[in-house]
Design an enzyme around this catalytic site. Structure first.
Site, PDB file in Angstrom:
ATOM      1  N   ARG A 148      -8.059  -5.236   5.770  1.00  0.00           N
ATOM      2  CA  ARG A 148      -6.749  -5.104   6.695  1.00  0.00           C
ATOM      3  C   ARG A 148      -5.447  -4.451   5.573  1.00  0.00           C
ATOM      4  O   ARG A 148      -5.596  -4.629   4.462  1.00  0.00           O
ATOM      5  CB  ARG A 148      -6.217  -6.396   6.736  1.00  0.00           C
ATOM      6  CG  ARG A 148      -7.171  -7.327   7.732  1.00  0.00           C
ATOM      7  CD  ARG A 148      -6.607  -8.572   8.017  1.00  0.00           C
ATOM      8  NE  ARG A 148      -7.374  -9.493   8.995  1.00  0.00           N
ATOM      9  CZ  ARG A 148      -8.318 -10.297   8.565  1.00  0.00           C
ATOM     10  NH1 ARG A 148      -8.304 -10.613   7.405  1.00  0.00           N
ATOM     11  NH2 ARG A 148      -8.934 -11.191   9.542  1.00  0.00           N
ATOM     12  N   LYS A 172      -5.943 -13.527   6.237  1.00  0.00           N
ATOM     13  CA  LYS A 172      -5.085 -14.384   7.050  1.00  0.00           C
ATOM     14  C   LYS A 172      -5.198 -15.724   6.726  1.00  0.00           C
ATOM     15  O   LYS A 172      -6.345 -16.437   6.479  1.00  0.00           O
ATOM     16  CB  LYS A 172      -5.523 -13.924   8.590  1.00  0.00           C
ATOM     17  CG  LYS A 172      -5.103 -12.608   9.137  1.00  0.00           C
ATOM     18  CD  LYS A 172      -5.326 -12.607  10.651  1.00  0.00           C
ATOM     19  CE  LYS A 172      -4.931 -11.212  10.976  1.00  0.00           C
ATOM     20  NZ  LYS A 172      -5.088 -10.947  12.398  1.00  0.00           N
ATOM     21  N   HIS A 243      -6.147   0.525  10.274  1.00  0.00           N
ATOM     22  CA  HIS A 243      -7.214  -0.333  10.973  1.00  0.00           C
ATOM     23  C   HIS A 243      -8.231   0.497  11.133  1.00  0.00           C
ATOM     24  O   HIS A 243      -9.682  -0.233  11.466  1.00  0.00           O
ATOM     25  CB  HIS A 243      -6.614  -0.984  11.953  1.00  0.00           C
ATOM     26  CG  HIS A 243      -6.942  -2.522  12.144  1.00  0.00           C
ATOM     27  ND1 HIS A 243      -6.709  -3.527  11.133  1.00  0.00           N
ATOM     28  CD2 HIS A 243      -7.903  -2.882  13.160  1.00  0.00           C
ATOM     29  CE1 HIS A 243      -7.269  -4.674  11.698  1.00  0.00           C
ATOM     30  NE2 HIS A 243      -7.957  -4.457  12.684  1.00  0.00           N
ATOM     31  N   ARG A 246     -11.093   0.087   8.685  1.00  0.00           N
ATOM     32  CA  ARG A 246     -11.734  -1.083   8.919  1.00  0.00           C
ATOM     33  C   ARG A 246     -12.874  -0.999   9.835  1.00  0.00           C
ATOM     34  O   ARG A 246     -13.916  -1.476   9.728  1.00  0.00           O
ATOM     35  CB  ARG A 246     -10.607  -2.134   9.155  1.00  0.00           C
ATOM     36  CG  ARG A 246     -11.044  -3.548   9.056  1.00  0.00           C
ATOM     37  CD  ARG A 246      -9.998  -4.392   9.321  1.00  0.00           C
ATOM     38  NE  ARG A 246     -10.161  -5.836   9.853  1.00  0.00           N
ATOM     39  CZ  ARG A 246     -10.451  -6.827   8.941  1.00  0.00           C
ATOM     40  NH1 ARG A 246     -10.968  -6.589   7.654  1.00  0.00           N
ATOM     41  NH2 ARG A 246     -10.674  -8.109   9.532  1.00  0.00           N
ATOM     42  N   HIS A 269     -13.276 -12.616   9.603  1.00  0.00           N
ATOM     43  CA  HIS A 269     -12.797 -13.183  10.776  1.00  0.00           C
ATOM     44  C   HIS A 269     -13.304 -14.694  10.801  1.00  0.00           C
ATOM     45  O   HIS A 269     -14.596 -15.084  10.395  1.00  0.00           O
ATOM     46  CB  HIS A 269     -13.988 -12.338  11.795  1.00  0.00           C
ATOM     47  CG  HIS A 269     -13.282 -10.875  12.237  1.00  0.00           C
ATOM     48  ND1 HIS A 269     -14.153 -10.061  12.823  1.00  0.00           N
ATOM     49  CD2 HIS A 269     -12.190 -10.355  11.900  1.00  0.00           C
ATOM     50  CE1 HIS A 269     -13.654  -8.821  13.062  1.00  0.00           C
ATOM     51  NE2 HIS A 269     -12.358  -9.063  12.330  1.00  0.00           N
ATOM     52  N   TYR A 278     -17.973  -5.092  17.865  1.00  0.00           N
ATOM     53  CA  TYR A 278     -18.700  -3.972  17.027  1.00  0.00           C
ATOM     54  C   TYR A 278     -20.029  -3.854  17.792  1.00  0.00           C
ATOM     55  O   TYR A 278     -20.687  -2.758  17.616  1.00  0.00           O
ATOM     56  CB  TYR A 278     -18.660  -4.335  15.562  1.00  0.00           C
ATOM     57  CG  TYR A 278     -17.351  -4.121  15.058  1.00  0.00           C
ATOM     58  CD1 TYR A 278     -16.722  -3.092  14.851  1.00  0.00           C
ATOM     59  CD2 TYR A 278     -16.644  -5.282  14.636  1.00  0.00           C
ATOM     60  CE1 TYR A 278     -15.510  -3.108  14.395  1.00  0.00           C
ATOM     61  CE2 TYR A 278     -15.344  -5.212  14.130  1.00  0.00           C
ATOM     62  CZ  TYR A 278     -15.000  -4.052  14.047  1.00  0.00           C
ATOM     63  OH  TYR A 278     -13.426  -4.062  13.474  1.00  0.00           O
TER      64      TYR A 278
END
Length: 304
Positions: A148, A172, A243, A246, A269, A278
């Site tokens: 990110r 995150k 992004h 990514r 994730h 994806y």
């Protein structure tokens, strides 16, 4: 009024300490909560007296003032989080947001770049400029590691394990993960470090990998502007951002046969559901391959 302020302060502590939210996520949740609180104030509704019908009217108002479905979903997700907290912490005996519905979203396929397009992006960089090699290293690290942009700007020298070819990433919710880094990305970093060593680095910024000319670490906005400028110079017509690199990293792995759960770990994730986007990208690519190369479709095109 004071009670409402106390509740919000308690909620902030809950998000910080129990949910372990980053500052960026926390700010986003509070901005969205503020929209609800302003709405309730205008309607003279106390937050502890809110009913489902109040929240449904609030959701309808978001639509009426032109807020898009994706943003509506984000705001309403924050509303649900707030009322779950109120119930958990004993401010309310019920959760009025439990049956609150969000707008249905279609599958949004992210824009991706091929490896050739990434090469064009890097080739468009003027290496005679002071920031040239730095920008090339940024693009290669984003594409090779799938970071990110917030993870990239906070990347530290102490997080680089060059011998082992890994980087330690703070993702995150302050969750750490180890991501392999390619020899190509390490080579671009080596070249950048030669330039970096010539900089006058500001106190406290010494450990950041990527710095500006004044010796301070970069911001997300700086990287966004740089990548958009390079895309224009490279003649790439797609609307891209940091992004996008990514997304391109994840799509390239999937097309190369990588397991979806491996990609989930590499991207950081929390849910496999987030990574499953994806598979849709890959299916789109597969469909294009069939249309372009299957003999029935080739024959049909010739007839047309």
């Amino acid at each position: 009024m004071n009670k409402k302020k106390d509740i919000v302060k308690s909620y902030v502590r809950y998000l910080k300490l129990e949910r372990n939210f980053s500052e960026n996520t926390l700010d986003a949740y509070l901005r969205d909560l503020d929209k609800l609180l302003v709405y309730l104030k205008h309607g003279s509704v106390d937050v502890l007296d809110v009913e489902l019908s109040d929240l449904q009217t609030f959701a309808a108002q978001l639509h009426d003032i032109g807020i898009g479905p994706r943003s509506q979903c984000r705001i309403l997700s924050g509303v649900r989080s707030f009322f779950r907290f109120l119930e958990l912490d004993g401010y309310r005996e019920d959760d009025p947001s439990e049956l609150l519905e969000s707008p249905v979203l279609g599958v949004h396929l992210p824009e991706v770049l091929s490896t050739e397009e990434v090469d064009r992006l890097e080739a468009s960089i003027d290496l005679s400029k002071p920031e040239g090699q730095r920008n090339r290293a940024i693009i290669e690290v984003l594409f090779s590691c799938g970071l990110r942009v917030s993870e990239l700007v906070n990347l530290k020298l102490s997080n680089l394990y060059i011998e082992e070819q890994y980087v330690r990433v703070m993702g995150k919710g302050s969750k750490e993960r180890l991501v392999p880094i390619s020899p190509r990305a390490l080579k671009e970093l080596d070249y950048w470090f030669m330039d970096r060593n010539q900089l006058r680095i500001k106190p406290g910024e010494e450990d950041y990998v990527f710095l500006n000319r004044r010796g301070a670490h970069l911001t997300r906005t700086m990287i966004l502007i740089m990548i958009k400028q390079q895309a224009a110079l490279a003649g790439i017509q797609k609307t891209i951002s940091p992004h996008t690199l990514r997304h391109s990293f994840a799509t390239a792995l999937l097309e190369g046969g990588a397991d979806l759960r491996v990609i989930q770990v590499l991207l950081g994730h929390e849910s496999i559901g987030t990574t499953e986007i994806y598979t849709h990208v890959d299916m789109t690519t597969l469909r294009e391959e069939i249309i372009n190369h299957h003999p029935r479709n080739i024959k049909y095109k010739k007839i047309q």
